[in-house]
Design an enzyme around this catalytic site. Structure first.
Site, mmCIF file in Angstrom:
data_model
loop_
_atom_site.group_PDB
_atom_site.id
_atom_site.type_symbol
_atom_site.label_atom_id
_atom_site.label_comp_id
_atom_site.label_asym_id
_atom_site.label_seq_id
_atom_site.Cartn_x
_atom_site.Cartn_y
_atom_site.Cartn_z
ATOM 1 N N GLY A 253 39.218 34.712 37.664
ATOM 2 C CA GLY A 253 39.944 34.955 36.415
ATOM 3 C C GLY A 253 39.928 36.432 36.086
ATOM 4 N N SER A 254 40.050 36.740 34.801
ATOM 5 C CA SER A 254 40.214 38.141 34.401
ATOM 6 C C SER A 254 38.875 38.881 34.366
ATOM 7 C CB SER A 254 40.870 38.200 33.030
ATOM 8 O OG SER A 254 40.002 37.618 32.081
ATOM 9 N N THR A 255 38.938 40.185 34.443
ATOM 10 C CA THR A 255 37.722 41.000 34.425
ATOM 11 C C THR A 255 36.962 40.861 33.092
ATOM 12 O OG1 THR A 255 38.626 42.476 36.082
ATOM 13 C CG2 THR A 255 36.859 43.367 34.709
ATOM 14 N N THR B 84 36.731 38.295 31.104
ATOM 15 C CA THR B 84 36.022 37.003 31.111
ATOM 16 C C THR B 84 34.874 37.046 32.113
ATOM 17 O OG1 THR B 84 38.090 35.889 30.528
ATOM 18 C CG2 THR B 84 36.317 34.494 31.312
ATOM 19 N N GLY B 85 35.092 37.705 33.252
ATOM 20 C CA GLY B 85 34.028 37.850 34.256
ATOM 21 C C GLY B 85 32.801 38.526 33.670
ATOM 22 N N GLU C 204 35.544 36.489 41.082
ATOM 23 C CA GLU C 204 36.768 37.037 41.690
ATOM 24 C C GLU C 204 37.683 37.384 40.528
ATOM 25 O OE1 GLU C 204 37.395 37.838 44.708
ATOM 26 O OE2 GLU C 204 35.777 36.840 45.778
ATOM 27 N N CYS D 47 46.232 37.709 42.015
ATOM 28 C CA CYS D 47 45.287 38.827 41.869
ATOM 29 C C CYS D 47 45.514 39.883 42.932
ATOM 30 C CB CYS D 47 43.865 38.286 41.934
ATOM 31 S SG CYS D 47 43.572 37.254 43.372
HETATM 32 P P1 NAD Z 1 40.996 34.163 32.163
HETATM 33 O O1 NAD Z 1 39.844 35.021 32.484
HETATM 34 O O2 NAD Z 1 41.607 34.276 30.829
HETATM 35 O O3 NAD Z 1 40.622 32.610 32.302
HETATM 36 C C1 NAD Z 1 40.120 32.082 33.505
HETATM 37 C C2 NAD Z 1 39.261 30.867 33.207
HETATM 38 O O4 NAD Z 1 38.113 31.266 32.481
HETATM 39 C C3 NAD Z 1 39.937 29.779 32.376
HETATM 40 O O5 NAD Z 1 39.553 28.527 32.901
HETATM 41 C C4 NAD Z 1 39.327 29.979 31.000
HETATM 42 O O6 NAD Z 1 39.324 28.808 30.214
HETATM 43 C C5 NAD Z 1 37.922 30.400 31.353
HETATM 44 N N1 NAD Z 1 37.217 31.155 30.311
HETATM 45 C C6 NAD Z 1 37.740 31.921 29.329
HETATM 46 N N2 NAD Z 1 36.751 32.473 28.602
HETATM 47 C C7 NAD Z 1 35.584 32.060 29.151
HETATM 48 C C8 NAD Z 1 34.208 32.321 28.876
HETATM 49 N N3 NAD Z 1 33.820 33.150 27.873
HETATM 50 N N4 NAD Z 1 33.266 31.741 29.653
HETATM 51 C C9 NAD Z 1 33.614 30.938 30.666
HETATM 52 N N5 NAD Z 1 34.902 30.650 30.981
HETATM 53 C C10 NAD Z 1 35.871 31.211 30.239
HETATM 54 O O7 NAD Z 1 42.047 34.435 33.338
HETATM 55 P P2 NAD Z 1 43.507 33.853 33.502
HETATM 56 O O8 NAD Z 1 44.340 34.509 32.438
HETATM 57 O O9 NAD Z 1 43.465 32.379 33.588
HETATM 58 O O10 NAD Z 1 43.919 34.408 34.946
HETATM 59 C C11 NAD Z 1 44.496 35.653 35.141
HETATM 60 C C12 NAD Z 1 43.483 36.657 35.632
HETATM 61 O O11 NAD Z 1 42.790 36.116 36.758
HETATM 62 C C13 NAD Z 1 44.119 37.938 36.174
HETATM 63 O O12 NAD Z 1 43.382 39.063 35.714
HETATM 64 C C14 NAD Z 1 43.989 37.836 37.678
HETATM 65 O O13 NAD Z 1 43.969 39.039 38.373
HETATM 66 C C15 NAD Z 1 42.722 37.076 37.801
HETATM 67 N N6 NAD Z 1 42.691 36.358 39.077
HETATM 68 C C16 NAD Z 1 41.829 36.820 40.000
HETATM 69 C C17 NAD Z 1 41.796 36.213 41.255
HETATM 70 C C18 NAD Z 1 40.852 36.703 42.303
HETATM 71 O O14 NAD Z 1 40.583 35.977 43.239
HETATM 72 N N7 NAD Z 1 40.316 37.878 42.186
HETATM 73 C C19 NAD Z 1 42.641 35.141 41.526
HETATM 74 C C20 NAD Z 1 43.507 34.689 40.542
HETATM 75 C C21 NAD Z 1 43.507 35.323 39.293
#
Ligand code: NAD
Length: 467
Positions: free
Chosen positions: A217-219, A221-222, A239, A273
């Site tokens: 997911g997003s940086t 949130t990571g 990731e 991503c």
């Molecule tokens: P996001 O970070 O908003 O959400 C991803 C997931 O995290 C969702 O299931 C969400 O419900 C969960 N989440 C949100 N807040 C949380 C928290 N505090 N604790 C635990 N879980 C939480 O990302 P998104 O908008 O769904 O995806 C887009 C982003 O993901 C982009 O920045 C993209 O580059 C990245 N991405 C990275 C990869 C990779 O492999 N590097 C692959 C696909 C997407």
């Protein structure tokens, strides 16, 4: 839908979640949504299941993954149609997502994690064992809602763990359907599906009985997950976001490289991503490269993914759509739009494939991750400056170099500070190739042998033979 797969049952919930079809902005369906108690039940069930599963032989785990792959294969049409309606991508691309998922699952089904002997003589034997971690929490984004589930589930199960899958609240339907299909295939509690509304993720990451988090997911949130996981010191694989640069050297034939660049920039409407997100082109070929890519973008058909003439779908959700519109506004202010750029106010989060030239580092559309169908193309005259620009951001997922001279390209590719450096391609990935990241694009590795072992702990068994 029938319920969430928790402890081997399809559980009904008091909470529900409406899922919007991004092509129509209408509710596509409503899915069950878990509360905290149901999350805890899922973790408790997964904990019990993990203890039993950890004792199974590699062959049993391989057989289960083959059954799961077969199940995807048998249900490909239904799963793909769900993905198109909740995620937006054209049916052909959604079908491909299931095919990839099946291939990824079969790859991990072909793997085994056996003990290794580090040293052995008459007096001693030292073995390395790769032991399962226990319960894995898998947190999934909305761009590839099925593939990312599978490339966490398959290595987790193969190495002897159980798993809780938490899809994105904007694309939970395929995960719920998958849970229904798995009910009669997987042992009770081994796989659990938890749908939330962005409220249960922090509870999962901090849970004392969850032994690892694998997050895509997003940086931002990571970073929140890393902080949350610190309380129990659980291992994490992150990731995260990317802003991959491509560098085009002065020796290319623009016509030859345009399709490759176009395909890797606009794949999944730019919502990948490792999509190519900023392109640095040498001044000698700049205008021609811009023209060739713009031609392809102008000819592309963006529309409802269920319409067979659509080549690209909408942006997946309203929040992301609004962000992408802001990047387009920034591109108009700071560059020259040569394809797309005009977002209609018809229903659906549709954005035309947009190409921007005469744009520079320091603008939002270049420095940030648009995660949508926009490609900024920046002119350079000195290759060292282009490399510095490519490396200048906090992202470090992928990068690519385009040239008719592979050796020259390799010299540049090796100077890119990122997890994967491609030459004359971008975005190519496969289950057997490790997928690493540097800087704020992630921690740890997914896929490949290295990714598989991230679901294990090393235990050393050190034997004294002479006592
Ligand atoms: P996001 O970070 O908003 O959400 C991803 C997931 O995290 C969702 O299931 C969400 O419900 C969960 N989440 C949100 N807040 C949380 C928290 N505090 N604790 C635990 N879980 C939480 O990302 P998104 O908008 O769904 O995806 C887009 C982003 O993901 C982009 O920045 C993209 O580059 C990245 N991405 C990275 C990869 C990779 O492999 N590097 C692959 C696909 C997407």
């Amino acid at each position: 839908m029938n319920g969430l797969l928790i402890n081997g049952e399809l559980v009904q919930t008091s909470l529900q979640l409406d899922v919007i079809n991004p092509a129509t902005e209408q509710v596509f369906t409503t899915v069950p949504r878990a509360n905290e108690e149901q999350l805890n039940q899922a973790v408790a069930a997964a904990k019990i299941a993990s203890k039993l599963w950890a004792k199974t032989e590699n062959e049993t785990r391989q057989k289960l993954l083959i059954s799961i792959a077969d199940c995807m294969h048998e249900n490909i049409e239904e799963l793909a149609k769900i993905i198109t309606q909740e995620q937006g991508k054209p049916l052909e691309a959604a079908t491909l997502e299931i095919h990839w998922s099946e291939a990824f699952c079969r790859y991990f089904a072909s793997q085994q994690v056996l003990p290794e002997v580090l040293e052995e003589d008459d007096t001693k034997r030292i073995e390395i064992h790769h032991k399962p971690l226990g319960v894995v929490g898998a947190i999934i984004p909305w761009n590839l809602p099925f593939l990312i589930i599978i490339y966490k589930l398959a290595p987790a199960l193969l190495t002897g763990n159980s798993i809780i899958i938490k899809p994105s609240p904007t694309t939970p339907v395929v995960a719920v359907k998958f849970g229904e299909l798995l009910k009669d295939i997987v042992p009770k509690g081994l796989v659990n599906i938890i749908v939330d509304n962005n409220d249960l993720g922090p509870l999962l990451t901090a849970h004392a009985d969850v032994n690892k988090i694998s997050f895509t997911g997003s940086t931002p949130t990571g970073k929140a997950i890393m902080a949350s996981a610190a309380s129990t010191l659980k291992p994490i694989t992150l990731e995260l976001g990317g802003n991959d640069a491509g560098i085009v050297l002065d020796d290319v034939n623009p016509q030859n490289i345009a399709a490759g660049i176009f395909g890797s920039a606009f794949i999944n409407s730019g919502q990948v991503c490792i999509a190519l997100k900023r392109l640095y082109v040498h001044e000698l070929v700049y205008d021609d490269v811009c023209e060739e890519i713009a031609k392809l973008a102008n000819a592309a058909v963006v529309g409802n993914g269920l319409d067979p003439t659509s080549q690209f779908g909408p942006v997946q959700n309203k929040i992301q759509f609004d962000k992408v519109c802001e990047y387009i506004a920034d591109a108009k202010e700071n560059g020259t739009i040569i394809a797309g750029g005009d977002v209609s106010d018809e229903p659906g989060y549709f954005v035309p494939l947009t190409v921007v030239k005469d744009i520079a580092d320091g603008t939002k559309v270049v420095d940030e991750e648009p995660f949508g169908p926009i490609l900024p193309i920046i002119k350079y005259s000195n290759i060292d400056d282009a490399i510095d620009s490519a490396n200048s951001l906090t992202f470090g997922l992928g990068g690519s170099v385009w040239s008719s001279d592979i050796n020259r390209a390799r010299m540049v590719a090796q100077q890119l500070n990122c997890g994967t450096s491609w030459i004359n391609q971008h975005c190519a990935f496969a289950p057997n190739i490790p997928f690493p990241a540097t800087k704020e694009s992630g921690i740890g590795v997914e896929l490949g042998r290295e990714g598989l072992l991230e679901y294990t702990n090393i235990q050393v068994v050190n034997i004294n033979k002479v006592s």
